[in-house]
Design an enzyme around this catalytic site. Structure first.
Site, PDB file in Angstrom:
ATOM      1  N   ARG A  68      41.381  46.066  48.555  1.00  0.00           N
ATOM      2  CA  ARG A  68      40.510  45.143  49.296  1.00  0.00           C
ATOM      3  C   ARG A  68      40.866  43.679  49.089  1.00  0.00           C
ATOM      4  NH1 ARG A  68      35.220  47.998  47.141  1.00  0.00           N
ATOM      5  NH2 ARG A  68      36.789  48.710  45.637  1.00  0.00           N
ATOM      6  N   ARG A 118      35.373  51.646  56.399  1.00  0.00           N
ATOM      7  CA  ARG A 118      35.707  50.211  56.572  1.00  0.00           C
ATOM      8  C   ARG A 118      35.912  49.873  58.053  1.00  0.00           C
ATOM      9  NH1 ARG A 118      39.152  49.869  50.985  1.00  0.00           N
ATOM     10  NH2 ARG A 118      37.326  50.372  49.726  1.00  0.00           N
ATOM     11  N   GLU A 173      44.351  55.612  36.631  1.00  0.00           N
ATOM     12  CA  GLU A 173      43.325  54.639  37.034  1.00  0.00           C
ATOM     13  C   GLU A 173      41.930  55.112  36.624  1.00  0.00           C
ATOM     14  OE1 GLU A 173      43.151  53.891  41.272  1.00  0.00           O
ATOM     15  OE2 GLU A 173      41.556  52.424  41.058  1.00  0.00           O
ATOM     16  N   LYS A 201      46.151  51.440  35.486  1.00  0.00           N
ATOM     17  CA  LYS A 201      45.460  50.650  36.520  1.00  0.00           C
ATOM     18  C   LYS A 201      43.973  50.562  36.158  1.00  0.00           C
ATOM     19  CE  LYS A 201      44.581  50.516  41.505  1.00  0.00           C
ATOM     20  NZ  LYS A 201      45.207  50.655  42.815  1.00  0.00           N
ATOM     21  N   SER A 252      41.110  45.827  42.287  1.00  0.00           N
ATOM     22  CA  SER A 252      40.226  44.671  42.524  1.00  0.00           C
ATOM     23  C   SER A 252      38.756  45.081  42.500  1.00  0.00           C
ATOM     24  CB  SER A 252      40.590  43.943  43.817  1.00  0.00           C
ATOM     25  OG  SER A 252      40.488  44.767  44.949  1.00  0.00           O
ATOM     26  N   GLY A 253      38.437  46.301  42.868  1.00  0.00           N
ATOM     27  CA  GLY A 253      37.107  46.857  42.641  1.00  0.00           C
ATOM     28  C   GLY A 253      35.977  46.245  43.432  1.00  0.00           C
ATOM     29  N   GLY A 254      36.285  45.442  44.448  1.00  0.00           N
ATOM     30  CA  GLY A 254      35.213  44.821  45.232  1.00  0.00           C
ATOM     31  C   GLY A 254      35.037  43.340  44.926  1.00  0.00           C
TER      32      GLY A 254
HETATM   33  P1  13P Z   1      40.526  47.990  45.282  1.00  0.00           P
HETATM   34  O1  13P Z   1      41.529  46.964  44.884  1.00  0.00           O
HETATM   35  O2  13P Z   1      39.902  47.750  46.614  1.00  0.00           O
HETATM   36  O3  13P Z   1      39.526  48.268  44.196  1.00  0.00           O
HETATM   37  O4  13P Z   1      41.313  49.340  45.463  1.00  0.00           O
HETATM   38  C1  13P Z   1      42.242  49.700  44.519  1.00  0.00           C
HETATM   39  C2  13P Z   1      42.398  51.139  44.514  1.00  0.00           C
HETATM   40  O5  13P Z   1      43.479  51.633  44.625  1.00  0.00           O
HETATM   41  C3  13P Z   1      41.191  51.964  44.339  1.00  0.00           C
HETATM   42  O6  13P Z   1      41.576  53.242  43.944  1.00  0.00           O
END
Ligand code: 13P
Length: 330
Positions: free
Chosen positions: A291, A30, A174, A216, A258-260
């Site tokens: 993110r 990033r 997660e 998560k 959030s996953g992108g």
């Molecule tokens: P994002 O919200 O960017 O997907 O990251 C969450 C996270 O902890 C990924 O493992």
């Protein structure tokens, strides 16, 4: 602090979690996009910017740190964990060591990190962590995911969760169904349902206490390149339906990744889930975004000290937007 006390603090109404646990490789990736130097010191400075952000604690109850970050401090020698505790933000730790190619299963991933986990958890507890995170990755594609990939990751997540509870650390589990691809929202729903059913089945087999963990998950979304991008309402409804079918009522909380998704979309969808479900859901529903909270701040900072205040303002702004979303007031 007991597991229950930690869970209850993490799930403080109106607050959520901040994931700031990007691995060195992800953080560097990033930084590289923005031409920020990819060094230990710049990663430290960036994490210092985050933990010292005034008023972050108004929306954030816990912050997930990376292995590199949990021992880092300000130039005055104040540990980031101490700063977080002073604000009333509980420090957490990413315990997995990343997803690698799953041998024999092309294009699928398996997450590493169980070796030595008991000792590592003890060490993290001493360093102040009271909750942890482990991310498994499930990929949607032609004939993917395989049942073996889903089951193997669920098994590993369960061993991790059992080890955490034994160490006095609340596990965040997660299982991320990725949004990459052109699949439909219905496909994501089907795979997320299968993944969560398998996960809770395995957690049960491994004697994990459902009342002392946080899930998560991903939201149920169409693939990033799908021709049909479903409405906010459709996503909120599909996500809640999927969770109602799969997550036991004894689980105290669900905090989405959030996953992108863009910050705005992630908040809008979370907000709508609250408006639509009201008090019909048995668990607390919140966020654990990286993110969707950090990206605008990272871009504004751009590695320069003079941008610190602007970046911190953005961080607080996006954290607060999600705080409003979990009250259905976005
Ligand atoms: P994002 O919200 O960017 O997907 O990251 C969450 C996270 O902890 C990924 O493992």
């Amino acid at each position: 602090m007991t597991l229950k006390e930690t869970v209850s603090l993490l799930l403080t109404p109106g607050k959520g979690l901040l994931a700031m646990d990007e691995s060195i490789a992800t953080c560097n990736r990033r930084f590289a996009v923005l031409n920020i130097p990819q060094t230990v010191e710049y990663r430290r400075k960036y994490r210092e910017l985050i933990v010292t952000t005034p008023c972050l604690e108004n929306s954030i109850s816990g912050a997930i740190l990376a292995d590199e970050t949990i021992t880092q401090s300000t130039p005055d020698g104040e540990f980031f964990t101490e700063i977080l505790y002073q604000k009333g933000i509980i420090p957490g730790i990413k315990v997995d060591q990343g997803a690698i190619d799953m041998i024999g299963f092309p294009d699928e991933k398996i997450t590493e990190g169980l070796d030595g986990i008991n000792e590592r958890l003890e060490d993290y507890y001493e360093k102040g962590a009271r909750f942890a995170k482990w991310r498994a990755v499930i990929t949607i594609g032609q004939n993917l995911p395989t049942k073996t990939c889903i089951a193997s990751n669920a098994f590993i997540l369960s061993r991790y969760a059992a080890a955490c509870q034994k160490a006095g650390i609340v596990p965040i589990v997660e299982p991320e169904v990725l949004m990459d691809g052109n699949h439909s929202m219905q496909k994501c729903e089907q795979i997320t349902i299968e993944t969560l059913h398998t996960l809770f089945d395995k957690l049960y087999e491994h004697n994990v206490d459902f009342s002392n963990l946080i899930l998560k998950p991903n939201m149920v979304l169409p693939g990033l390149n799908a021709p049909i991008q479903d409405s906010l309402e459709a996503v909120a409804e599909a996500t809640i339906n999927c969770l109602l079918q799969t997550v036991p009522a004894t689980v105290p909380g669900i905090s989405f990744l959030s996953g992108g998704q863009s910050p705005d979309l992630a908040s809008q969808r979370l907000n709508l889930m609250h408006i639509k479900s009201g008090n019909k859901i048995p668990w607390k529903l919140t966020f654990s975004f990286s993110r969707a909270i950090q990206q605008p701040a990272l871009e504004a900072w751009n590695g320069m000290d003079e941008n610190l205040k602007t970046a911190q303002d953005l961080l607080v702004y996006y954290a607060a937007q999600n705080s409003r979303a979990v009250c259905g007031k976005y």
